[in-house]
Design a protein around this motif. Sequence first.
Motif, mmCIF file in Angstrom:
data_model
loop_
_atom_site.group_PDB
_atom_site.id
_atom_site.type_symbol
_atom_site.label_atom_id
_atom_site.label_comp_id
_atom_site.label_asym_id
_atom_site.label_seq_id
_atom_site.Cartn_x
_atom_site.Cartn_y
_atom_site.Cartn_z
ATOM 1 N N GLY A 20 -39.154 43.474 15.423
ATOM 2 C CA GLY A 20 -37.952 43.634 14.615
ATOM 3 C C GLY A 20 -36.671 43.630 15.427
ATOM 4 O O GLY A 20 -35.700 44.335 15.102
ATOM 5 N N ALA A 21 -36.630 42.830 16.487
ATOM 6 C CA ALA A 21 -35.461 42.814 17.375
ATOM 7 C C ALA A 21 -34.257 42.167 16.709
ATOM 8 O O ALA A 21 -34.393 41.241 15.904
ATOM 9 N N THR A 22 -33.083 42.662 17.039
ATOM 10 C CA THR A 22 -31.845 42.024 16.590
ATOM 11 C C THR A 22 -31.395 40.948 17.573
ATOM 12 O O THR A 22 -30.580 40.097 17.216
ATOM 13 N N TRP A 23 -31.904 41.014 18.804
ATOM 14 C CA TRP A 23 -31.571 40.017 19.822
ATOM 15 C C TRP A 23 -32.850 39.506 20.473
ATOM 16 O O TRP A 23 -33.711 40.297 20.853
ATOM 17 N N ALA A 24 -32.972 38.185 20.595
ATOM 18 C CA ALA A 24 -34.077 37.560 21.330
ATOM 19 C C ALA A 24 -33.473 36.813 22.516
ATOM 20 O O ALA A 24 -32.683 35.878 22.327
ATOM 21 N N LEU A 25 -33.815 37.241 23.722
ATOM 22 C CA LEU A 25 -33.243 36.679 24.939
ATOM 23 C C LEU A 25 -34.280 35.794 25.614
ATOM 24 O O LEU A 25 -35.416 36.231 25.859
ATOM 25 N N ILE A 26 -33.892 34.563 25.908
ATOM 26 C CA ILE A 26 -34.826 33.565 26.436
ATOM 27 C C ILE A 26 -34.426 33.200 27.858
ATOM 28 O O ILE A 26 -33.276 32.834 28.113
ATOM 29 N N SER A 27 -35.355 33.303 28.786
ATOM 30 C CA SER A 27 -35.112 32.936 30.174
ATOM 31 C C SER A 27 -35.738 31.574 30.447
ATOM 32 O O SER A 27 -36.963 31.432 30.439
ATOM 33 N N CYS A 28 -34.894 30.565 30.669
ATOM 34 C CA CYS A 28 -35.400 29.222 30.974
ATOM 35 C C CYS A 28 -34.302 28.431 31.665
ATOM 36 O O CYS A 28 -33.130 28.831 31.649
ATOM 37 N N GLY A 29 -34.669 27.311 32.262
ATOM 38 C CA GLY A 29 -33.705 26.471 32.948
ATOM 39 C C GLY A 29 -33.118 25.431 32.014
ATOM 40 O O GLY A 29 -33.788 24.931 31.111
ATOM 41 N N ARG A 30 -31.877 25.099 32.237
ATOM 42 C CA ARG A 30 -31.214 24.107 31.392
ATOM 43 C C ARG A 30 -31.854 22.743 31.600
ATOM 44 O O ARG A 30 -32.052 22.284 32.719
ATOM 45 N N GLY A 31 -32.172 22.088 30.479
ATOM 46 C CA GLY A 31 -32.770 20.768 30.547
ATOM 47 C C GLY A 31 -34.136 20.761 31.191
ATOM 48 O O GLY A 31 -34.529 19.781 31.823
#
Length: 794
Positions: A736-747
Amino acid sequence: MATAKVPGLLPWQVLFLACAGGAWAIHDPFTGFGAASLAALCNLIAGRKSPRVFIFALAALTGFAYAWLRLPHAPEIPAWIDQRPRGVLAGQVASVEEKPGNRLEVLLESPEFRFPSGETGPIPGDLVWTWQDPTFRPVPGSRVEVAARPHATGGFDNPGGTDWAWRWRIRGVFFRAFSLGAKGAAVAAQADATPLERWRTGLRDAILRGAGGGSPGGMVLGLTTGERFAIAPADLDRVRRASLSHLLAVSGMNLAAVVAMGWGLAWLAGLAWPGVYLRLPRPKLAVAAGFPLVACYLWLGRFEPSLMRAALMFAAWGVLVWLGRPRVLLDGLFFALAAMFAWDPLCVFDVGLQLSAAAVCGLVLLLPLAEPVFTWLGKAGPRRIAVVPLGWLLVTLAAQLSVLPIQFSVFGEASPHLYLNLLWAPLVDWAAQPLAYLGALTVTWWPGLGDPLLSWSARVCEILLESLKYMDARGWLAVFPVQRPWQPEVLGYAVLLGGLAWIRGLPNRHRAAWLALGLALLIAPPLYRAWDLSSDRVRLTVLDVGQGQSVLLEAPGGRRYLVDGGGTLSGSFDLGRSVLSPALTWGRPPAVEGIVMSHPDRDHTGGFVYLLNTYRVGFLAGNGELPKAEDFNTALHASGLTPRAWRAGECIELQPDLFLEVLHPAEGYHRNGNDASLVLRVVWHGRGLAMLPGDAGKDALIPLGGSGRDMAADVLVTPHHGSKSALAPGFYRSVGATWALISCGRGNTFGFPAPDVVQTLAQSGAATLSTAYAGAITATWESPDGPPVVRTMH
């Protein structure tokens, strides 16, 4: 005994400092305009009524406007760039630079990209192509084609870290590409090298041949041209850790040797024709002989900014010699810097130029303080013998003390091996370098003389490198990460350094004000940090580590825990040293209370190698599996830590009322790899703040979502970088998070985050942010019952 007085700055020189501060403000307004204001304030404290304060403001605004006009415009990034399609990159070669580790850095102008469909599209801006293990060396002017996936510059955007996009932007470069070996690289249209370029390449090859190749030969080439590509990376790293890198940097020391050749030619001319001094005094003849030599060396050194600074200083002094006027070192420095600024105001961001200018300032400001000692030693008696070694020691110390804040800010490391300069700097400067220069001058037209000279120079370099290798094998070349200063502290250091030279002639009240200003700038940031860290709050930062993951958890009182450490497969890029450490040491000492590995994959643990080798680490924990990489196991052994294996059901108390709940894996869990990742929940005063599931996939997450236990958290660090393999709607809903933070490299080539994951997260009520575009993402809870405040770098 009175010390020599250092001349004060002229009005135009003080205004130039304000102008340079204004130019710096286009990237860092607070520091840039703060430095300009500081110049005005110091001018007032010195009792000067001119220039007026509004003139300083005008100078700063002029520098800002001029730098802004010269700053390359950032183009709009085409949408297809971030999709990283396979295709063929083509462009015209503008320049080629050899880099250590058998790499070429090729700048391409007017690049184009040909898609698999055959359609061609332009890339809006210059592109730098890094070619590992090249099969040929492109010639400037040629048109090349290479199979590559172009991407935008930048990345690794963390608080206090290097702004990579900015570093490339000031060079007009906005895109990058990488290729390995002969894969798809070809010349579409070969250009002929210019006669000067052929001569430069031929001279470089002749120097390497005469010096015998290998790292010693590469070091001889570095002494003459500043090119380090022929030195083995391991040897180059040992030179860096020994605090001897400056010996290989083209700078004023190199140019001084070239100027000395001019004096030598003038002396030889006097021997052959004594009457020449009646027509042209020796100093003027030496300047006349030195100018063409300096011009040739500038071209050979590719007009490096630090070399240009030294050459312009020589030009200024040469003019004064011809005019019969006294030479002032500080005046020559300011003339050189002002000329370079007029040509390119963005030179203020060149680190090499910053170090070079700061070193000269250190010599000007600090060496006069030691004049009473030299006067005493210079009197009759055996103590005269100590003048030369003491002078060399003081020169080294003065230069190193002046560049200290820049070194700490940019490189974040301190070497305790300054003492090695006392032995090797004189040997290199007085033996290896003169032999290298004389060999370079003669090797192409008289190899019988040039080759032995270069070989003898290489022998000195070989002894140096072998001695460093011996020390390194016994652990005697260790360097240490340091707390990186904030910009006000750097400015305060500069104020106090200038005060050592200038405030002695001021009235007591002005002297006290000057010292108070410098000390205030030095002390205020640590006091602010102490106050800030005393607050009762929790902060979680998903660091930008490219295609990997690293999460920094800060507890009340400032205690820090690092969950995962990012990492790459590159053998030449240490993510821990270049990315993690700069973020962790920005205003903080190199220490963490604990390191947690969700699982042993390299993109989550590679950055820990540097930290385990150099940081104070309280504990190391994980899921029971350890990385198999040799460098990790060596670092783990050196750290003396015993890894802890956490299991579901454990509740790790970080400090009173702040816990890490371990939700997965359970004892005896039958899988390994991603699905065996630790799944952690940060709980503060009984409230779930964040869920950290590592790279756990849906086979591990779906059962957790249906377990019925309390999984609620404000923030979800999206599992497996947003991969579709970790798509678990039930798990998302249970969090039930209000924020989902994604760690990944651009492109990234994996397509993270998957569109289905982003859509499902949105349906569960979570707003998504990705480090690929936002840089580091920070969520802060000021109280246990308040919502998180989320901030990003962009």
